[in-house]
Design a protein around this motif. Sequence first.
Motif, short mmCIF file in Angstrom:
data_model
loop_
_atom_site.label_atom_id
_atom_site.label_comp_id
_atom_site.label_asym_id
_atom_site.label_seq_id
_atom_site.Cartn_x
_atom_site.Cartn_y
_atom_site.Cartn_z
N VAL A 34 11.03 -2.26 -7.17
CA VAL A 34 11.52 -3.21 -6.18
C VAL A 34 10.53 -3.33 -5.02
O VAL A 34 10.21 -4.43 -4.54
CB VAL A 34 12.91 -2.79 -5.67
N ALA A 35 10.01 -2.18 -4.55
CA ALA A 35 9.06 -2.18 -3.44
C ALA A 35 7.78 -2.93 -3.83
O ALA A 35 7.23 -3.70 -3.03
CB ALA A 35 8.74 -0.75 -3.02
N ALA A 36 7.30 -2.69 -5.06
CA ALA A 36 6.08 -3.35 -5.53
C ALA A 36 6.28 -4.87 -5.60
O ALA A 36 5.39 -5.65 -5.23
CB ALA A 36 5.68 -2.80 -6.89
N ALA A 37 7.46 -5.29 -6.07
CA ALA A 37 7.75 -6.72 -6.16
C ALA A 37 7.80 -7.35 -4.78
O ALA A 37 7.33 -8.49 -4.58
CB ALA A 37 9.08 -6.92 -6.90
N MET A 38 8.35 -6.62 -3.82
CA MET A 38 8.43 -7.14 -2.44
C MET A 38 7.03 -7.28 -1.85
O MET A 38 6.73 -8.26 -1.15
CB MET A 38 9.29 -6.21 -1.58
N MET A 39 6.15 -6.31 -2.15
CA MET A 39 4.78 -6.37 -1.63
C MET A 39 4.04 -7.56 -2.22
O MET A 39 3.29 -8.25 -1.52
CB MET A 39 4.06 -5.07 -1.96
N ARG A 40 4.24 -7.81 -3.53
CA ARG A 40 3.60 -8.96 -4.15
C ARG A 40 4.08 -10.26 -3.55
O ARG A 40 3.31 -11.21 -3.34
CB ARG A 40 3.85 -8.95 -5.67
N HIS A 41 5.37 -10.31 -3.26
CA HIS A 41 5.95 -11.50 -2.67
C HIS A 41 5.39 -11.74 -1.25
O HIS A 41 5.06 -12.87 -0.88
CB HIS A 41 7.47 -11.37 -2.61
N MET A 42 5.24 -10.65 -0.48
CA MET A 42 4.74 -10.77 0.88
C MET A 42 3.28 -11.18 0.89
O MET A 42 2.83 -11.94 1.76
CB MET A 42 4.90 -9.43 1.61
N SER A 43 2.50 -10.72 -0.11
CA SER A 43 1.07 -11.02 -0.14
C SER A 43 0.80 -12.49 -0.46
O SER A 43 -0.28 -13.00 -0.16
CB SER A 43 0.37 -10.14 -1.18
N LYS A 44 1.78 -13.16 -1.08
CA LYS A 44 1.62 -14.56 -1.41
C LYS A 44 1.84 -15.49 -0.23
O LYS A 44 1.52 -16.66 -0.27
CB LYS A 44 2.58 -14.95 -2.55
N LYS A 45 2.47 -14.94 0.82
CA LYS A 45 2.76 -15.76 1.99
C LYS A 45 1.51 -15.93 2.86
O LYS A 45 0.66 -15.08 2.93
CB LYS A 45 3.88 -15.13 2.82
#
Length: 259
Positions: free
Chosen positions: A248-259
Amino acid sequence: MGNGGKMRYYVLFTQTLKQWDVTETIRKTLPKGRGTVFYPCVELWMGSLGQTVVEALFPGYVFIRSDMNQNEMSDFMRDCRREVHSFIKELHIGEGRTGGVTSVDGEDDTLNALNDNEAELLDFMLGFSTESVGRQQFGEESDAAGNGTEAGQRNCRRKLPSAGVVGMSYGFQEKDGRYVVMEGPLKGHEDRIVDVNLRDRRAYLNLKVGGRLARVGFTIRGKKYWFPENRAASNVLEDGTVVNCSDVAAAMMRHMSKK
């Protein structure tokens, strides 16, 4: 006529060894769409045998859940007796009385009325069939002495009805004492578990029959059995869903990096 579309339980008493025969005869005779006939069974671990057995919860008792009124049911049972080659007795529900299944004493054919809790138990058990028995996906079962028996080996002492059979459930216990069911009929019904006997592999539910908690089979495995990989960060929701916090944490980091 019917019973206004409302389902109610009718109770029959017969010879224990004829329980399945009587049930099957009535099932084939019961008008289509007018109800279900069964006798509730549970799959339990028997340490002395090193395997599980399926036993009737109420030996000798057969239950009919139908929308027939009392007169219709009495007429139906009168016709059924011509087909049933066994002693069979229709137990009348005592109006205004509460309690559980009582023994037949002499000529008294009055059964204490099923209270709401007991009717709820029968409704709960009707939701399961023989398909829930013997379908666990494990390599071996071990008895108290550690002796293994082949998975699926059963000592079914008699034929089983097609409905109302609650098979063995399997799961683990969290550190906070909460039980999580991974496989079996109790999955999703953990809130009904009020006590567990680990040695006898039985769970007691918040449903009482005759003043006693209903019991079903429940085998506890260590959490590592279910999650053999290194999942220290994993959490299990009440419905058995595994949530890996690292993922879950890794998915959140990937999502944040796309912003």
